[in-house]
Design an enzyme around this catalytic site. Structure first.
Site, short mmCIF file in Angstrom:
data_model
loop_
_atom_site.label_atom_id
_atom_site.label_comp_id
_atom_site.label_asym_id
_atom_site.label_seq_id
_atom_site.Cartn_x
_atom_site.Cartn_y
_atom_site.Cartn_z
N SER A 322 0.79 -1.10 0.04
CA SER A 322 0.14 -0.12 0.05
C SER A 322 0.86 1.14 -0.02
CB SER A 322 -1.04 -0.09 1.41
OG SER A 322 -0.13 0.38 2.50
N CYS A 323 0.24 2.34 -0.51
CA CYS A 323 0.95 3.49 -0.36
C CYS A 323 0.57 4.48 0.83
CB CYS A 323 0.51 4.51 -1.43
SG CYS A 323 0.75 3.93 -3.36
N ASP A 324 1.17 3.55 2.01
CA ASP A 324 1.12 4.22 3.19
C ASP A 324 2.36 3.89 3.93
OD1 ASP A 324 0.71 5.32 5.80
OD2 ASP A 324 -1.38 4.56 6.03
N ASN A 361 -6.56 0.78 -0.29
CA ASN A 361 -5.96 1.05 -1.47
C ASN A 361 -6.32 0.06 -2.85
OD1 ASN A 361 -2.49 1.92 -1.49
ND2 ASN A 361 -4.34 3.18 -1.65
#
Ligand SMILES: *Cc1c(COP(=O)(O)O)cnc(C)c1O
Length: 390
Positions: A322-324, A361
């Site tokens: 994920s983009c976290d 996401n």
């Protein structure tokens, strides 16, 4: 007791047929865990706390072994009902119940519940008049990974007044329950709670209330966690001894969740990206902290990771897709050099993992396949290949 663990070959065979990430559950391992508890705590009935892992195959196997179930919501009751499990084999063990759950309990024939406050009594009496109820008391334990005695459990001095009030409201007070907290490393916490409950049972009798049931909750640990060598047999036997001594005539039951399924599931994931940051290798896997690894956050858990490369090991970071920035799974984990496409295996990931996964996401929740079914279909493929060769 060893955890279920695929070999590298078995992992690769599966990954050749099933896209990663996926979970592999061994129903034979669940059965072994069930039988182990039966053997070491023969006095106690087993109510599997299905919130830990409600995979259909696991529920079916346990149901076929005669297990009962701890349920907490309409959804859980419905799932069991649809598998043919009668309400008489369920306990609605959520101390605060919603209307949906109460209606489902009535529809499925569930007539045993727990509660820990006066405000719950009218709700229960209206939805399920005459139902059996147990009061949940708060007990002490500083050796549990997950605290279940701050949010839950009535103070001891309120237990009997609550049961009396339930009786006056037309419910049937049958006993007391507690939960020492999840992943309890302490046998003493159970033993102390049992002593406290004995006192309450005696006092209840003096007040003319005959309690027949004691529910000692879950909390039984995954023995291999964090390299701990917990002797589960000894733990269960000493609890059982205390039950025998203090409650010879009482119906006693347990509500294991984590213990039953924690060791029975593996995750197979792939490396989908690599990078170096400050000399340290980073590997991005295709499974996220928002997915099966969610237990790292919700369950305060660290899952054993197994890598298979042959190179020299060095401290490495593993992240999810994920983009976290919070999506970091392992830090300074000693791993050999890995490349894109390599598979990794995670063990002891059967409890409180996929069940709290999200689709954050847009990543799909990893499916669970059943190891024994996979083995069988593999075997019949081999057979076919061989038959063709002949
Ligand atoms: C969650 C829960 C369990 C199971 O706990 P484990 O620690 O996983 O064994 C049992 N009983 C109740 C009431 C629960 O809420």
């Amino acid at each position: 007791m060893t955890s279920f663990r695929l070999t590298e070959q078995e992992m690769n065979d599966l990954a050749a047929r099933i896209p990663t990430p996926f979970m592999v559950a061994s129903l034979d391992k669940v059965e072994e865990n069930y039988r182990f508890m039966r053997r070491h705590m023969p006095r106690a009935g087993i109510y599997y706390a299905m919130k830990a892992n409600p995979t259909t195959g696991i529920l079916k196997r346990l149901a076929s072994l005669g297990s009962c179930f701890d349920v907490a919501s309409a959804g859980e009751m419905k799932q069991l009902h649809e598998l043919g499990v009668p309400g008489s084999r369920m306990i609605y063990a959520n101390p605060v119940k919603d209307q949906r759950g109460l209606r489902m309990a009535a529809a499925c024939g569930v007539s045993r519940m727990t509660f820990d406050d006066e405000s719950e009594i009218a709700k229960m009496a209206e939805a399920l008049p005459g139902a059996d109820v147990l009061v949940r008391v708060s007990v002490r334990n500083n050796k549990a990974l997950v605290d279940l005695n701050t949010k839950f459990g009535a103070p001891l001095e309120e237990a009997l007044p609550l049961l009396q009030q339930a009786k006056e409201a037309g419910l049937n007070p049958i006993g007391i329950c507690f939960h020492v907290g999840s992943q309890s490393l302490s046998t003493a916490a159970y033993e102390e709670a049992l002593l406290v409950c004995r006192g309450l049972f005696d006092e209840a009798k003096r007040q003319g209330m005959n309690l027949t049931d004691l529910d000692i909750g879950g909390g039984f640990p995954v023995p291999s966690a964090d390299g701990l060598g917990i002797d589960l047999a000894a733990m269960m036997e000493s609890i059982n001894k205390q039950i025998d001594r203090l409650f010879p005539d009482t119906d006693v039951w347990t509500e294991p969740g984590r213990y039953m399924c924690g060791t029975a599931v593996n995750l197979v994931a792939s490396v989908i990206g690599t990078k170096f940051r400050g000399e340290k290798p980073w590997y991005i896997l295709d499974e996220s902290i928002y997915g099966a690894f969610s237990g790292i956050i919700y369950d305060h858990w660290t899952y054993p990771l197994h890598c298979f490369g042959k190179g020299k090991k060095q401290p490495s970071y593993f992240g999810g897709p994920s983009c976290d920035g919070i999506d970091v799974l392992y830090s300074d984990f000693e791993a050999p050099r890995l490349k894109i496409g390599d598979k990794v295996l995670v063990t002891d990931i059967g409890a409180y993992s996929t069940v709290s996964a999200t689709r954050f996401n847009g990543f799909e929740i990893a499916p669970t396949v059943i190891w024994e079914e996979q083995k069988e279909s593999r075997a019949s493929e081999y057979e076919e290949e061989n038959t063709e060769a002949v």
